[in-house]
Design a protein around this motif. Structure first.
Motif, short mmCIF file in Angstrom:
data_model
loop_
_atom_site.label_atom_id
_atom_site.label_comp_id
_atom_site.label_asym_id
_atom_site.label_seq_id
_atom_site.Cartn_x
_atom_site.Cartn_y
_atom_site.Cartn_z
N LYS A 1 0.87 -0.95 0.10
CA LYS A 1 0.06 -0.20 0.39
C LYS A 1 1.04 0.95 0.15
CE LYS A 1 -2.26 0.81 4.26
NZ LYS A 1 -2.98 0.12 5.19
N ALA A 2 0.76 2.09 -0.23
CA ALA A 2 0.96 3.71 0.14
C ALA A 2 1.44 3.91 0.76
CB ALA A 2 0.16 5.16 -1.14
N GLY A 3 2.55 4.70 1.00
CA GLY A 3 3.38 5.16 2.31
C GLY A 3 2.01 5.77 2.76
N LEU A 4 1.26 7.16 2.06
CA LEU A 4 0.63 8.45 2.59
C LEU A 4 -0.86 7.91 2.79
CD1 LEU A 4 2.59 11.09 0.91
CD2 LEU A 4 2.90 9.76 3.25
N LEU A 5 -1.50 8.17 3.62
CA LEU A 5 -3.13 7.71 3.93
C LEU A 5 -3.64 8.98 2.99
CD1 LEU A 5 -5.59 7.32 5.29
CD2 LEU A 5 -5.64 9.17 6.33
N SER A 6 -4.20 8.49 1.69
CA SER A 6 -5.83 9.64 0.76
C SER A 6 -6.62 8.99 0.68
CB SER A 6 -5.49 8.05 -0.82
OG SER A 6 -3.71 8.44 -0.80
N ARG A 7 -7.82 10.15 0.48
CA ARG A 7 -8.88 10.40 0.01
C ARG A 7 -9.17 10.46 -0.98
NH1 ARG A 7 -8.99 16.61 2.94
NH2 ARG A 7 -7.58 15.90 4.86
N GLY B 1 -15.94 14.12 -7.09
CA GLY B 1 -15.09 13.84 -8.54
C GLY B 1 -15.84 12.65 -8.94
N VAL B 2 -16.00 11.89 -7.99
CA VAL B 2 -16.94 9.94 -8.46
C VAL B 2 -17.73 10.65 -9.09
CG1 VAL B 2 -17.09 7.81 -8.16
CG2 VAL B 2 -15.12 8.81 -7.44
N ILE B 3 -19.15 10.62 -8.08
CA ILE B 3 -20.65 11.35 -8.40
C ILE B 3 -20.35 12.02 -9.92
CG2 ILE B 3 -21.81 12.72 -8.05
CD1 ILE B 3 -21.55 11.56 -5.23
N LEU B 4 -19.50 12.93 -10.06
CA LEU B 4 -19.32 13.88 -11.69
C LEU B 4 -19.54 12.85 -12.43
CD1 LEU B 4 -18.04 17.68 -9.75
CD2 LEU B 4 -20.94 17.00 -10.91
N LEU B 5 -17.91 12.20 -12.50
CA LEU B 5 -17.14 11.81 -13.68
C LEU B 5 -18.52 10.69 -14.26
CD1 LEU B 5 -15.76 11.18 -15.77
CD2 LEU B 5 -14.30 9.39 -14.01
N MET C 1 -9.37 20.97 -10.52
CA MET C 1 -8.08 22.14 -11.01
C MET C 1 -8.56 22.32 -9.07
SD MET C 1 -9.98 23.85 -13.68
CE MET C 1 -8.93 25.63 -13.04
N PHE C 2 -9.29 22.53 -7.94
CA PHE C 2 -9.58 22.59 -6.78
C PHE C 2 -9.35 21.47 -5.73
CE2 PHE C 2 -11.92 26.40 -9.61
CZ PHE C 2 -10.69 27.20 -9.30
N ALA C 3 -9.78 20.44 -5.86
CA ALA C 3 -9.50 19.44 -4.95
C ALA C 3 -8.14 19.33 -4.62
CB ALA C 3 -11.00 18.03 -5.99
N LYS C 4 -8.65 19.05 -3.21
CA LYS C 4 -7.19 18.38 -2.39
C LYS C 4 -6.47 17.36 -2.92
CE LYS C 4 -8.11 21.13 1.51
NZ LYS C 4 -8.02 20.97 3.46
N GLU C 5 -7.17 16.18 -3.15
CA GLU C 5 -6.84 15.14 -3.85
C GLU C 5 -7.57 14.25 -5.20
OE1 GLU C 5 -5.52 12.02 -1.69
OE2 GLU C 5 -4.79 13.24 0.36
N PRO C 6 -7.73 15.27 -6.02
CA PRO C 6 -8.30 14.83 -7.35
C PRO C 6 -8.46 13.31 -7.97
CG PRO C 6 -6.47 16.35 -7.99
CD PRO C 6 -6.45 15.97 -6.26
N LEU C 7 -10.02 12.99 -8.13
CA LEU C 7 -9.60 11.67 -9.16
C LEU C 7 -9.06 12.00 -9.82
CD1 LEU C 7 -11.61 9.18 -8.70
CD2 LEU C 7 -12.62 10.18 -10.57
#
Length: 533
Positions: A208-214, A219-223, A266-272
């Motif tokens: 798994k990645a070392g950093l916690l993700s969100r 983004g999922v809903i819009l796409l 463009m503005f999401a902290k951790e974009p999809l």
């Protein structure tokens, strides 16, 4: 700027696994484990095409509903792939992979037990979501298990297995549909899933990645909403009319949701889907290339089973055997494509492969109603050798040209592009087919000395004729000579639609070949294969 260790950020640590277990984390056993899971997904993506006529007959499904049996599955895969990669970061790629296998097998069982086409489509969508969990996790697990100097070989073998399993779908489907039932096409995933789950539990090593993700839920809903509106508008347009308010409304909805998705990214902290990926022209072109390849392949192949079974009169097994040259060709073409790309880079093999694909599509656009094995064998072999360089070279173009920290997201983008292209191809060429059938059907009736049906009757006939089925029911009590003439008119109209669909696919393949000449190879550094899916 250096990153803080995961522990200081409160990220959960990978679960401790028993050390020293025989085979645990072994590279080639890991390849076997992930291949079993992903082969199940890819096999299911093509095996269903052979079952479509039997599903239509048993459940009374329309051509639009059959398109959703395929498109719903592919669309769910496409929309969820990048999200699935981020879930691997949160919970571990092995854990996500195992959930995907279990869910895929269980939804396969539910599909086989479905008594109506509505439930079948719903479970196919759910099956696509679980299938999406498998693919990014599989690549991440491979990259963790193999040293850098052997990774390309492993991915080549993995890609060849996927290609062969996709091509083998029609043969497996033909055997099962003809000798068991259409439900068995889905039931077969249950024992395969059990084996893959057992091997995965024993062999796979968690990563798994070392950093916690969100997870970028907006983004999922819009796409997802944008893709649904687009595909739904294309599928329903032949029924509603291309200029109808409902059709235009769904197209407008797709456009609005797409714009909102881009703005949010463009503005999401951790974009999809980080928009910075598309600063690379080669990556952007490669993504478009994957959409066009899948559009041409999945869209055109959707109608071949109707031709072989409903028009040409072959059994499901005979239809699968008719496609065997493509299956056999994949076995040779996939490793050969990997070798050529390693020597020449991706540009020439991909452009050449798409020209070969265009040639195959052109030959298929010239099929006559009584085409024999020889007339279909050559284009099927050409398809195998044309499509393989594109499939093998996709990682080189998209993932290789992404920033190292976004290589995993780029891998999800590659798979998403392929699935979206397949959904669009099935929908668009379905609309092209229905429109062409409606245009030519009256002319074929009058050419055979039959009275031309009125417009409302032509509208009702378009659906069965687009599947190669003559619009005749026992209740009509038609004389045999009249029934034969109506059947001939229906089949000739279907062939006109088929020819146009393959002509469109030919043009798309030529455009893809031109794009292939623009792309460039990705970085060769070891950093380029870091996993951050």
């Amino acid at each position: 700027m250096s990153q803080a260790p995961a522990a200081t950020l409160g990220a959960p640590q990978p679960p401790k696994e028993p050390a020293g277990r025989r085979g645990h984390g072994h590279p080639w056993l890991t390849l076997l484990a992930v291949a079993l899971g992903v082969i199940m997904v890819m096999l299911d993506g093509t095996v269903v095409a052979i079952a479509n006529p039997a599903i239509a007959a048993d459940l009374g499904a329309s051509i639009q509903e059959l398109q959703w049996v395929t498109s719903g599955y592919l669309l769910a895969l496409a929309v969820f792939l990048i999200t699935a990669g981020k879930l691997g970061d949160l919970f571990g790629h092995k854990a996500v992979f195992m959930v995907g296998i279990a869910g895929f097998a269980l939804t396969s069982l539910a599909i086989g037990l479905s008594s109506g086409v509505g439930w079948l489509i719903a479970f196919r969508v759910l099956q696509g979501l679980f299938g999406a969990l498998l693919q990014p996790a599989a690549l991440a697990l491979l990259r963790t298990a193999f040293p850098a100097e052997k990774l390309n070989m492993a991915i080549g073998i993995w890609g060849a297995a996927i290609g062969v399993s996709s091509a083998a779908g029609p043969i497996v489907g033909g055997l099962l549909v003809e000798h068991v039932s259409w439900q068995s096409v889905f039931y077969i995933n249950v024992p395969v899933g059990l084996i893959a789950f057992a091997v995965g539990i024993w062999v796979l090593k968690e990563s798994k990645a070392g950093l916690l993700s969100r997870i970028d839920i907006p983004g999922v809903i819009l796409l997802s909403g944008a893709m649904f509106c687009l595909i739904w508008a294309i599928i329903k347009a032949p029924e509603w009319g291309w200029a109808d308010g409902a059709t235009l409304g769904f197209f407008a909805g797709a456009l609005v949701l797409t714009v909102l998705f881009v703005v949010w990214q463009m503005f999401a902290k951790e974009p999809l889907l980080p928009l910075g990926l598309f600063r690379s022209a080669s990556l952007s072109i490669g993504t478009v290339l994957m959409v066009l390849v899948a559009f041409s392949m999945f869209g055109a192949m959707f109608f071949l089973t109707f031709f072989l079974q409903n028009v040409h009169g072959l059994s499901p097994l005979e239809s699968g055997l008719r496609m065997m040259p493509m299956s056999a060709g994949m076995i040779v073409a996939s490793p050969l494509a990997g070798f050529l790309i390693g020597k020449l880079g991706p540009k020439i093999p991909i452009a050449g492969g798409m020209l070969i694909t265009a040639t195959a599509m052109f030959l298929l656009s010239r099929l006559d109603i009584d085409a024999g094995y020889g007339q279909t064998a050559l284009p099927f072999v050409l398809l195998a050798f044309g499509l393989s360089p594109v499939m093998v070279g996709a990682t080189e173009i998209i993932v290789g040209n992404a920033a190292p920290e976004l290589s995993g997201v780029a891998g999800g983008l590659q798979q998403s592009a392929m699935q979206v292209g397949g959904s669009l191809g099935t929908a668009v060429l379905g609309a092209v087919m229905a429109s062409k059938v409606g245009d030519v059907l009256p002319g074929h009736f009058t050419a055979l000395k039959l009275p031309a049906p009125p417009p409302e009757q032509i509208e009702a006939m378009k659906q069965p004729v687009s599947m190669g089925i003559a619009p005749i029911t026992p209740q009509m009590n038609l004389p045999a000579p009249v029934a034969e003439l109506i059947t001939k008119a229906a089949h000739l109209s279907f062939m006109d639609g088929l020819h146009l669909a393959f002509t469109v696919s030919t043009v798309v393949a030529v455009v893809a070949a031109a794009l292939g000449l623009i792309v460039k190879a990705g970085r060769k550094s070891e950093d380029a294969v870091q996993v951050h899916i």
